[in-house]
Design a protein around this motif. Structure first.
Motif, PDB file in Angstrom:
ATOM      1  N   LEU A   1       1.005  -1.459   0.235  1.00 12.97           N
ATOM      2  CA  LEU A   1       0.466   0.235   0.235  1.00 12.97           C
ATOM      3  C   LEU A   1       1.151   0.887   0.584  1.00 12.97           C
ATOM      4  N   SER A   2       0.238   2.195  -0.529  1.00 12.21           N
ATOM      5  CA  SER A   2       1.019   3.917  -0.470  1.00 12.21           C
ATOM      6  C   SER A   2       0.987   3.700   1.548  1.00 12.21           C
ATOM      7  N   GLN A   3       1.940   4.902   1.676  1.00 10.66           N
ATOM      8  CA  GLN A   3       2.346   5.339   3.274  1.00 10.66           C
ATOM      9  C   GLN A   3       0.850   5.483   3.499  1.00 10.66           C
ATOM     10  N   ARG A   4      -0.302   6.487   2.446  1.00 12.81           N
ATOM     11  CA  ARG A   4      -0.286   6.969   2.810  1.00 12.81           C
ATOM     12  C   ARG A   4      -2.147   6.010   3.174  1.00 12.81           C
ATOM     13  N   GLY A   5      -1.604   4.706   2.521  1.00 15.23           N
ATOM     14  CA  GLY A   5      -2.516   3.679   2.624  1.00 15.23           C
ATOM     15  C   GLY A   5      -2.726   3.147   3.700  1.00 15.23           C
ATOM     16  N   CYS A   6      -1.446   2.952   3.570  1.00  7.23           N
ATOM     17  CA  CYS A   6      -1.065   2.088   5.390  1.00  7.23           C
ATOM     18  C   CYS A   6      -1.578   2.454   6.413  1.00  7.23           C
ATOM     19  N   LEU A   7      -1.358   4.209   6.484  1.00  8.83           N
ATOM     20  CA  LEU A   7      -1.467   4.757   7.962  1.00  8.83           C
ATOM     21  C   LEU A   7      -3.207   4.626   7.719  1.00  8.83           C
ATOM     22  N   LEU A   8      -3.330   4.886   6.839  1.00 12.95           N
ATOM     23  CA  LEU A   8      -4.949   5.102   6.934  1.00 12.95           C
ATOM     24  C   LEU A   8      -6.186   3.708   7.048  1.00 12.95           C
ATOM     25  N   THR A   9      -5.451   2.858   6.884  1.00 13.13           N
ATOM     26  CA  THR A   9      -6.064   1.296   6.976  1.00 13.13           C
ATOM     27  C   THR A   9      -5.704   0.448   8.986  1.00 13.13           C
ATOM     28  N   GLN A  10      -4.481   0.762   9.402  1.00 12.14           N
ATOM     29  CA  GLN A  10      -4.067   0.692   9.982  1.00 12.14           C
ATOM     30  C   GLN A  10      -4.972   0.362  11.925  1.00 12.14           C
ATOM     31  N   SER A  11      -5.943   0.517  11.614  1.00 13.11           N
ATOM     32  CA  SER A  11      -6.856   1.111  12.860  1.00 13.11           C
ATOM     33  C   SER A  11      -7.585   2.002  12.424  1.00 13.11           C
ATOM     34  N   SER A  12      -8.189   1.330  11.733  1.00 13.24           N
ATOM     35  CA  SER A  12      -9.688   1.538  11.250  1.00 13.24           C
ATOM     36  C   SER A  12     -11.039   1.732  11.897  1.00 13.24           C
ATOM     37  N   GLY A  13     -11.630   2.922  12.264  1.00 11.19           N
ATOM     38  CA  GLY A  13     -11.822   3.003  13.746  1.00 11.19           C
ATOM     39  C   GLY A  13     -13.631   2.932  13.606  1.00 11.19           C
ATOM     40  N   SER A  14     -13.919   1.966  12.102  1.00  8.11           N
ATOM     41  CA  SER A  14     -15.196   2.190  11.838  1.00  8.11           C
ATOM     42  C   SER A  14     -15.448   0.738  12.114  1.00  8.11           C
ATOM     43  N   ALA A  15     -14.901  -0.120  11.314  1.00  7.13           N
ATOM     44  CA  ALA A  15     -14.949  -1.395  10.944  1.00  7.13           C
ATOM     45  C   ALA A  15     -14.982  -2.311  12.142  1.00  7.13           C
ATOM     46  N   GLN A  16     -14.377  -1.844  13.317  1.00 10.30           N
ATOM     47  CA  GLN A  16     -13.814  -2.732  13.941  1.00 10.30           C
ATOM     48  C   GLN A  16     -15.192  -3.518  15.265  1.00 10.30           C
TER      49      GLN A  16
END
Ligand SMILES: Cc1ncc(COP(=O)(O)O)c(C=O)c1O
Length: 501
Positions: A120-135
């Motif tokens: 993933l891009s750095q932005r993608g990694c940052l974004l998906t690291q700890s999604s607040g919603s889907a959990q």
């Protein structure tokens, strides 16, 4: 496959030391594991799954956890639920590839891809690291979730059907820049009267909700690496959108008067400030008038933008609604954002952004070019819903229902937990915040225990940027029908009391 055979396979996968999802909540882990098992060909097309009750028993999980994982796989097309006869592995994966046997190279690739997503891009990694919603699954006390006993579904169907019957071809197009003008007119009137927003219809842009409004504002008004101030603790959705736009976030503390910049903070030079003045998310404080003035003066001096997220102010239970920050702004520095997610339903994906007059052309272009508008049938029906007075009626009805639910919940908290907790932010909105007086309490552990008993409560510590100063729980009360609040509140309070003992 028999229930305990599958359970054994799943248990082995779930508890594998190198399971990449080991930190995720149980329902998410189970979903990932079942999905990998299907992709890997261990569960072949047409295989019937054991009932969720049997699986829950054999896996020693709550039935809600199992139902959430299975429901998600049905929704994504990995499983097919047949009314009355059970749940089966689908004939084709959601991307139409046929299922393959366990040891084929495709199955191996699928397994590897699942464990190691490609770069993933750095932005993608940052974004998906700890999604607040889907959990989180939607269960009693899930913040932001609502239920629909008060919503006039038939009326809403009728209003929409009217436009589909007319088959006005213009309504099937992308539509004008900025959105459906009659809706913009209706929203401008509504905001002038109920929120003291200074606005003309041209300044109102119809977006797909707050998330898009933040994204649009960040893209058009800031550059990569600029500083944005956010409240700490902060709404995760805003944080994600601002981070994704490449902004450097500066967390600013919150006190009883709202965002509370320190002397050093006031020396700073942010490009954008994101705030929730009417009901700070998640603590629920209302920003005081002196703080509002100080923030507006600062923004005017620094020539920076303020993004006012007014997400739930329709539901104020004591006193008059507070006027908006935008209404006090003399220098056109504030962008005001509202949403229909709370007053109608979250899936409607309609909201609005009020921008200063000189920004209107740029925002119209940005909105059109970046996201392509549309949904005009829905916008037309919503216009009627507002202009015929149904929105105000609905808000009045919901206010009464939510106030009752809040009262019941607050009463149980006071009776059961007394002064071991402080309730904050209960004067408006759809949630309250329980702050533990003992800072050593593990709010994550309480949330996990509540999830196992079919309740979704969000740990306050998770909204903090950096080391959390407070531990607590965010409790939404809009999802539990009024007559069911008391038993659920009792169950939750007992669970919390045991955790505090
Ligand atoms: C602080 C805050 N802003 C906005 C929203 C709504 O966002 P949207 O309009 O994208 O649904 C929420 C939803 O829970 C929220 O908590």
């Amino acid at each position: 496959m028999r229930s305990y055979d599958l359970a054994e396979l799943l248990l082995t996968e779930l508890h594998r030391a190198d399971n990449p999802h080991h930190a995720a909540p149980l329902n998410r882990r189970l979903y990932q594991t079942l999905r990998s098992t299907i992709l890997g060909g261990h569960l072949t097309a047409g295989t019937q799954l054991p009932s969720t009750r049997d699986l829950a028993r054999d896996l020693d999980l709550s039935r809600n956890t199992v139902m959430s994982a299975v429901g998600q796989l049905v929704a994504e097309g990995y499983l097919t639920a047949q009314q009355g006869s059970g749940t089966y592995v689908s004939d084709a994966l959601p991307d139409q590839r046929p299922l393959t046997p366990a040891n084929s190279s495709r199955a191996r690739q699928a397994r590897e891809a699942d464990a190691n997503p490609r770069d993933l891009s750095q932005r993608g990694c940052l974004l998906t690291q700890s999604s607040g919603s889907a959990q989180y699954e939607v269960q009693p006390f899930a913040p932001g979730a609502i239920e629909f006993t008060e919503f006039p579904i038939q009326l809403w169907q009728k209003l929409q059907a009217k436009y589909w019957r007319s088959l006005d071809r213009n309504l099937l197009d992308y539509g004008q820049e900025g959105g459906y003008m009659p809706l913009r007119v209706a929203i401008a009137q509504y905001l002038t009267l109920s929120r003291s927003v200074r606005v003309t219809p041209e300044q109102v842009l119809i977006t797909s909700g707050t998330q898009q409004s933040i994204d649009l504002a960040a893209r058009l008004l800031t550059d990569h690496g600029d500083e944005a101030w956010v409240e700490n603790p902060c709404y995760w959705g805003a944080r994600r959108a601002l981070q994704a736009a490449g902004l450097k976030l500066r967390p600013i503390g919150v006190d009883a008067e709202g965002i509370a910049p320190s002397a050093t903070d006031w020396q700073g030079n942010p490009r954008l400030i994101y705030v929730t003045p009417s009901h700070q998310y998640p603590l629920g404080h209302v920003m005081s008038l002196p703080r509002r003035r100080a923030l507006l003066e600062f923004a005017a001096r620094r020539r920076c933008w303020i993004f006012e997220d007014d997400y739930d102010s329709e539901f104020r239970y004591t006193g008059r609604p507070y006027a908006s920050l935008q209404g006090l702004d003399e220098h056109a520095q504030v962008l005001y954002s509202g949403t229909f997610s709370k007053v109608m339903y979250p899936g409607i994906r309609l909201g609005y952004l009020v921008v200063p007059k000189d920004l209107v052309p740029a925002f119209n272009t940005g909105l059109y070019d970046l996201y392509r508008p549309g949904q005009l049938m829905l916008q037309a029906a919503l216009t009627d819903f507002i202009t015929e007075g149904h929105l105000n009626t609905l808000i009045r009805r919901l206010r009464v229902a939510y106030q009752t639910r809040r009262d019941v919940l607050a009463r149980h908290i006071q009776q059961c937990l007394g002064d071991r907790v402080r309730i904050s932010g209960q004067d408006s909105g759809l949630h309250l915040c329980l702050v533990f007086q003992d800072p050593g309490v593990d709010d994550e552990a309480i949330a996990t225990a509540a999830d196992a008993q079919g309740m979704t409560v969000r740990p306050l510590s998770r909204y903090s940027i950096g080391e959390p100063h407070r531990q607590g729980l965010i409790l939404g009360y809009a999802y539990v029908p009024t007559e069911r609040v008391a038993p659920w509140a009792k169950k939750l309070c007992e669970l919390i009391r045991q955790a505090l003992d």
